[in-house]
Design an enzyme around this catalytic site. Sequence first.
Site, PDB file in Angstrom:
ATOM      1  N   GLU A 192       0.857  -1.190   0.000  1.00  0.00           N
ATOM      2  CA  GLU A 192       0.000   0.000   0.000  1.00  0.00           C
ATOM      3  C   GLU A 192       0.885   1.229   0.000  1.00  0.00           C
ATOM      4  O   GLU A 192       1.857   1.305   0.750  1.00  0.00           O
ATOM      5  CB  GLU A 192      -0.866   0.089   1.275  1.00  0.00           C
ATOM      6  N   LYS A 248     -15.128   3.623   6.621  1.00  0.00           N
ATOM      7  CA  LYS A 248     -13.940   3.415   7.446  1.00  0.00           C
ATOM      8  C   LYS A 248     -13.928   4.431   8.571  1.00  0.00           C
ATOM      9  O   LYS A 248     -14.112   5.626   8.336  1.00  0.00           O
ATOM     10  CB  LYS A 248     -12.687   3.593   6.593  1.00  0.00           C
ATOM     11  N   GLU A 285      -8.817   8.607   6.446  1.00  0.00           N
ATOM     12  CA  GLU A 285      -9.125   7.192   6.215  1.00  0.00           C
ATOM     13  C   GLU A 285     -10.186   6.991   5.133  1.00  0.00           C
ATOM     14  O   GLU A 285     -10.223   5.961   4.487  1.00  0.00           O
ATOM     15  CB  GLU A 285      -9.600   6.532   7.509  1.00  0.00           C
ATOM     16  N   GLU A 325     -13.576   5.297   0.748  1.00  0.00           N
ATOM     17  CA  GLU A 325     -14.384   4.318   1.491  1.00  0.00           C
ATOM     18  C   GLU A 325     -15.014   4.970   2.711  1.00  0.00           C
ATOM     19  O   GLU A 325     -14.370   5.153   3.739  1.00  0.00           O
ATOM     20  CB  GLU A 325     -13.509   3.128   1.878  1.00  0.00           C
TER      21      GLU A 325
END
Length: 474
Positions: A276, A333, A339, A330
């Site tokens: 990542e 999250k 995040e 997202e």
Amino acid sequence: MASRAELKLVFFLFSFSLAAAAYVGSYGGHGLGVNYGRVADDLPSPRHSVELLRAAGAGSVKIYDANPGVLRALAGTHWPVSIMVPNEIIPDVAASAAVADRWVAENLVPYYPATRVKFLLVGNEILSDYSIANSTWPRLVPAMENIHLSLRKRGISSVKIGTTLAMDALVDGAFPRPPSAAAFRPDIAESVVRPLLHFLNGTNSYYFVDAYPYFVWSGNNLTVQLDYALFQGGNTRYVDPVTGLTYTNLLDEMLDAVSIAMAKLGYGSVKLAIAETGWPNGCDYDQIGGNVHNAAIYNRNLAARMAKNPGTPLRPGAKMPVFVFSLYNEDLKGGPGTERHWGLYYANGTAVYEIDLTGRRPLSSYPPLPAPENNTPYKGPIWCVMSAAATKKLNETAVGNALTYACGQGNGTCDAIQPGKKCYLPNTTVAHASYAFNSYWQQFRKVGATCYFNNLAEQTIKDPSKCSHTPPAL
Ligand SMILES: *[C@@H]1O[C@H](CO)[C@@H](O)[C@H](O)[C@H]1NC(C)=O
Ligand SMILES: *[C@@H]1O[C@H](CO)[C@@H](O)[C@H](O)[C@H]1NC(C)=O
Ligand SMILES: *[C@@H]1O[C@H](CO)[C@@H](O)[C@H](O)[C@H]1NC(C)=O
Ligand SMILES: *[C@@H]1O[C@H](CO)[C@@H](O)[C@H](O)[C@H]1NC(C)=O
Ligand SMILES: *[C@@H]1O[C@H](CO)[C@@H](O)[C@H](O)[C@H]1NC(C)=O
Ligand SMILES: *[C@@H]1O[C@H](CO)[C@@H](O)[C@H](O)[C@H]1NC(C)=O
Ligand SMILES: *[C@@H]1O[C@H](CO)[C@@H](O)[C@H](O)[C@H]1NC(C)=O
């Protein structure tokens, strides 16, 4: 991503189980890979996601599970795919060769080789989760060995087994400078990392690192230049006083720190993969540098650089698999705003910015980006209120639960919204929830509480009402 200890405080709010996330990437001369995570409401279908990956020039895909619909959609794409054994079952997989073989039989075999699974990762950042230190850390390598046995027994030799580790596997992972000083944490070096490296070396596999220059820069914004983190540091150089190696960007320092820590355990030639990396396209007011401008620059420069000049000062020319985080923003999250803002795409499938992950598109050919507005810390007051989206799509049950939770924490958190008290009116769920979220957050933010409340709350810098707790300026 979020090797970020403070995220663990999300449990403060509600126990909310993080679902899968995914990533697709490229290597060996194709486009970068990308993490295809799915912790969000109303995402495009797996088939539509494949089109979006293709449009971005992705060269491989990483997912955080072995979701059948996703694996079927990836069949025939020829992309190398990375699948994952969930952290929770590592002890069982370690304890029983039969359990490991059943996982392979159910999650790999039905899709392979039509779906070109290339990596099988056992667990995600497990060495960052101290709550499973006793139950799971010592079981990691035995679990990897059992999965390896199963693949061998089944004659599957092209799938490499690994596990992902955040930078906090290193002693000074939050700012690993100089790289020559890097070493694995003493609590894991001998007991977990040495056997792991032995396994990776013996199977010619990769050490998968989650490496985010964003977090190193944001935590050290007074020391590290933003442009150095964004691969556009110009003449900015950092010279490691011990190795004499010259660095032109932060990611290279982080990668070489990992290689040097491995070398100190005698495994200096284990290959690296970036499981990542990326840059957030948005963040909360009390964070910095998460914006579309920086995210586009980071990921475009990363793609161009991996296409033209892979490797690092310590390992010049070494190609490595790289997976950008993440395909989508997202929204489910928890944790700070960053995040929920790593996506190349919004959850509705619209691109956040144009990008060519093959790195071949000239940087000068992209349209202008919005100016960054949060590259330096915001110093004014911040409030935590019901989010505009949650107000529009009001779920009385969910808001009622959050209100009850917030009011149950701290001292006198909701006194002012009791009947007859000064903030009782307007007597609406939304007004009371906004009051309670803010009252809770102002009390607990210093110890890491985030303004999230299961996606019902957001930060604002506009004084929401005369009843707001006026927060102290930062
Ligand atoms: C792990 O074991 C040690 C030693 O027995 C103990 O002190 C510690 O609390 C345990 N940690 C967890 C998270 O259970
Ligand atoms: C790593 O693997 C190589 C190739 O198999 C082997 O020669 C070397 O001894 C291994 N290194 C260690 C430290 O085991
Ligand atoms: C900026 O860096 C300083 C230390 O260098 C750190 O204390 C501060 O939290 C950072 N700011 C943000 C918003 O992360
Ligand atoms: C998709 O979502 C983004 C962010 O919320 C928004 O700016 C954009 O207009 C949306 N696109 C469409 C087609 O609805
Ligand atoms: C409203 O929230 C409750 C509690 O979180 C949840 O169970 C329910 O599915 C939600 N309803 C809708 C329509 O989203
Ligand atoms: C609530 O009050 C108690 C006793 O005065 C104190 O110890 C505690 O820290 C307070 N909690 C908060 C969140 O302010
Ligand atoms: C406040 O709202 C609740 C729920 O809608 C209602 O039952 C109650 O009568 C209201 N109280 C006042 C004083 O308006």
